[in-house]
Design an enzyme around this catalytic site. Structure first.
Site, mmCIF file in Angstrom:
data_model
loop_
_atom_site.group_PDB
_atom_site.id
_atom_site.type_symbol
_atom_site.label_atom_id
_atom_site.label_comp_id
_atom_site.label_asym_id
_atom_site.label_seq_id
_atom_site.Cartn_x
_atom_site.Cartn_y
_atom_site.Cartn_z
ATOM 1 N N GLN A 1 0.830 -1.211 0.000
ATOM 2 C CA GLN A 1 0.000 0.000 0.000
ATOM 3 C C GLN A 1 0.860 1.254 0.000
ATOM 4 O O GLN A 1 2.073 1.189 0.185
ATOM 5 C CB GLN A 1 -0.908 -0.009 1.235
ATOM 6 C CG GLN A 1 -0.138 -0.189 2.544
ATOM 7 C CD GLN A 1 -0.967 -0.809 3.655
ATOM 8 O OE1 GLN A 1 -2.179 -0.796 3.606
ATOM 9 N NE2 GLN A 1 -0.311 -1.360 4.661
ATOM 10 N N HIS B 1 -9.279 3.251 19.439
ATOM 11 C CA HIS B 1 -8.495 2.188 20.089
ATOM 12 C C HIS B 1 -9.106 1.767 21.424
ATOM 13 O O HIS B 1 -9.123 0.581 21.743
ATOM 14 C CB HIS B 1 -7.039 2.644 20.257
ATOM 15 C CG HIS B 1 -6.296 2.706 18.951
ATOM 16 N ND1 HIS B 1 -5.594 3.814 18.532
ATOM 17 C CD2 HIS B 1 -6.170 1.800 17.951
ATOM 18 C CE1 HIS B 1 -5.065 3.575 17.351
ATOM 19 N NE2 HIS B 1 -5.405 2.365 16.965
ATOM 20 N N ASP C 1 0.268 -0.139 13.851
ATOM 21 C CA ASP C 1 0.662 1.098 14.532
ATOM 22 C C ASP C 1 0.840 0.900 16.038
ATOM 23 O O ASP C 1 1.479 1.705 16.699
ATOM 24 C CB ASP C 1 -0.375 2.197 14.260
ATOM 25 C CG ASP C 1 -1.792 1.719 14.536
ATOM 26 O OD1 ASP C 1 -2.154 1.587 15.713
ATOM 27 O OD2 ASP C 1 -2.546 1.473 13.569
ATOM 28 N N GLU D 1 0.697 -8.432 11.597
ATOM 29 C CA GLU D 1 0.533 -7.327 10.640
ATOM 30 C C GLU D 1 1.198 -7.742 9.327
ATOM 31 O O GLU D 1 2.322 -8.225 9.321
ATOM 32 C CB GLU D 1 1.188 -6.063 11.230
ATOM 33 C CG GLU D 1 1.491 -4.944 10.254
ATOM 34 C CD GLU D 1 0.246 -4.297 9.649
ATOM 35 O OE1 GLU D 1 -0.611 -3.800 10.401
ATOM 36 O OE2 GLU D 1 0.147 -4.295 8.392
ATOM 37 N N ASP E 1 -8.095 -5.109 13.503
ATOM 38 C CA ASP E 1 -7.893 -3.662 13.343
ATOM 39 C C ASP E 1 -7.374 -3.428 11.926
ATOM 40 O O ASP E 1 -6.194 -3.192 11.704
ATOM 41 C CB ASP E 1 -6.879 -3.180 14.387
ATOM 42 C CG ASP E 1 -6.623 -1.681 14.301
ATOM 43 O OD1 ASP E 1 -7.378 -0.980 13.609
ATOM 44 O OD2 ASP E 1 -5.651 -1.217 14.928
ATOM 45 N N SER E 2 -8.293 -3.523 10.971
ATOM 46 C CA SER E 2 -7.882 -3.526 9.562
ATOM 47 C C SER E 2 -8.242 -2.207 8.892
ATOM 48 O O SER E 2 -8.938 -1.372 9.450
ATOM 49 C CB SER E 2 -8.607 -4.657 8.839
ATOM 50 O OG SER E 2 -9.988 -4.372 8.850
HETATM 51 N N1 AG3 Z 1 -8.025 1.063 11.016
HETATM 52 C C1 AG3 Z 1 -9.360 1.353 10.559
HETATM 53 C C2 AG3 Z 1 -9.458 2.615 9.835
HETATM 54 C C3 AG3 Z 1 -10.638 2.774 8.978
HETATM 55 C C4 AG3 Z 1 -10.710 4.170 8.578
HETATM 56 N N2 AG3 Z 1 -11.290 4.337 7.295
HETATM 57 C C5 AG3 Z 1 -11.147 5.466 6.569
HETATM 58 N N3 AG3 Z 1 -10.490 6.485 7.032
HETATM 59 N N4 AG3 Z 1 -11.682 5.497 5.395
HETATM 60 C C6 AG3 Z 1 -7.393 1.963 11.882
HETATM 61 C C7 AG3 Z 1 -6.066 1.532 12.335
HETATM 62 C C8 AG3 Z 1 -5.718 2.154 13.621
HETATM 63 N N5 AG3 Z 1 -4.958 1.303 14.446
#
Ligand code: AG3
Length: 293
Positions: free
Chosen positions: A47, A78, A102, A122, A171-172
């Site tokens: 990514q 969180h 993170d 991860e 946490d995706s």
């Molecule tokens: N993960 C989910 C974030 C989703 C946000 N989507 C968006 N901004 N379109 C967050 C990771 C944090 N540990």
């Protein structure tokens, strides 16, 4: 202008010499941050990764142009993703976090004294490295002795670890591209098998303002697999629409939405989560309930 060339997924523009970074939530709506400094910008094998220092929201992580967190409001997300399942599990000893490189979920999980081991799986090691280097307020607990960080595909890992985890936290990123299988029934089955008999599964589940139909799709897929699959909701100001939902599912016979949360130890101060907020988060307004099966 040089910064503009580096972006692809992310609309980033220069206004009168200032650098502004926008995530589009819909074709004509989005959120914009004025960026003071770019800390890290790379195309990883998975990514586009951007870590920036914003004018108002602290440091922030973007993946493929979407906000993952800002330092100023990451506590909503969180705290809710982690404390809701951990405060209702009778004895959460082994916790698995899928994604979350993170370290924000790791930091919150370690506040529970019952937790003996947190495994973070991860897929993109560069997320872990860049957050370790630039955002210690979120990542600093990744080096705790109770934590194991593995850089690999979460699906493959879960398939090798059956009946192992008391709580699985997903946490995706949004369910597009490589994260899309994580919201489908085959993945839910794999995750259920990796849980202990009383195990709980929790995952971020998108926002109802722009993605209500996705929330419904995720709920239907989860209900094919888990006896109880519930949604709860909390704000996250910098995510699309500002409201965010979470899926909570249980392997065992009890409905997890009805369980009383155990208080966090004295001294562990949370900023959004509390026992009252926990219970209230399961009360969904009609427009959100209408998306659910
Ligand atoms: N993960 C989910 C974030 C989703 C946000 N989507 C968006 N901004 N379109 C967050 C990771 C944090 N540990």
């Amino acid at each position: 202008m040089e910064l503009k060339k580096k972006t692809s997924a992310s609309p980033a523009v220069l206004h009168q010499g200032e650098f502004w970074f926008t995530e589009l939530h819909a074709p004509g709506t989005g959120i914009t941050f004025r960026v003071r400094r770019v800390l890290h910008w790379a195309r990883t094998p998975f990514q586009e990764l951007a870590l920036v220092e914003t004018e108002d929201m602290g440091r922030a992580l973007f993946l493929d142009g979407t906000v993952q967190f800002t330092e100023r409001d990451e506590f909503f997300y969180h705290e809710m993703l982690v404390h809701v399942p951990l405060c209702i599990h009778p004895r959460p000893r082994r916790v698995l976090i899928v994604g979350g490189g993170d370290g924000g979920c790791v930091r919150e999980a370690l506040r529970h004294p019952e937790v003996e081991e947190v495994t973070l799986v991860e897929i993109d090691g560069e997320v872990v490295d860049a957050c370790r280097k630039h955002i210690p307020s979120v990542s600093s607990k990744l080096d705790d002795p109770r934590v194991r960080v593995l850089i690999e595909d979460g699906v493959a890992f879960l398939k090798r670890n059956r009946g192992t985890f008391d709580v699985i936290i997903v946490d995706s990123t949004d369910p597009v591209g490589m994260a899309s299988p994580l919201t489908q029934a085959p993945f839910f089955r794999t995750a259920r098998e990796a849980l202990t008999p009383q195990g709980l599964y929790v995952a971020q589940s998108q926002g109802p303002i722009f993605d209500g139909r996705e929330i419904g799709r995720i709920a239907r897929a989860a209900r094919k697999v888990f006896r109880h699959a519930r949604h709860f909701m909390a704000p996250t100001p910098t995510y699309p629409g500002g409201l965010w939902t979470y899926l909570l599912a249980a392997r065992g016979p009890k409905d997890p939405a009805g369980l009383r949360p155990r208080p966090l130890p004295r001294g562990e101060r949370t900023r959004y989560y509390s026992a009252e907020v926990h219970r209230a988060a399961f009360v969904l307004p009609p427009f959100v309930r209408d998306f659910l099966p």
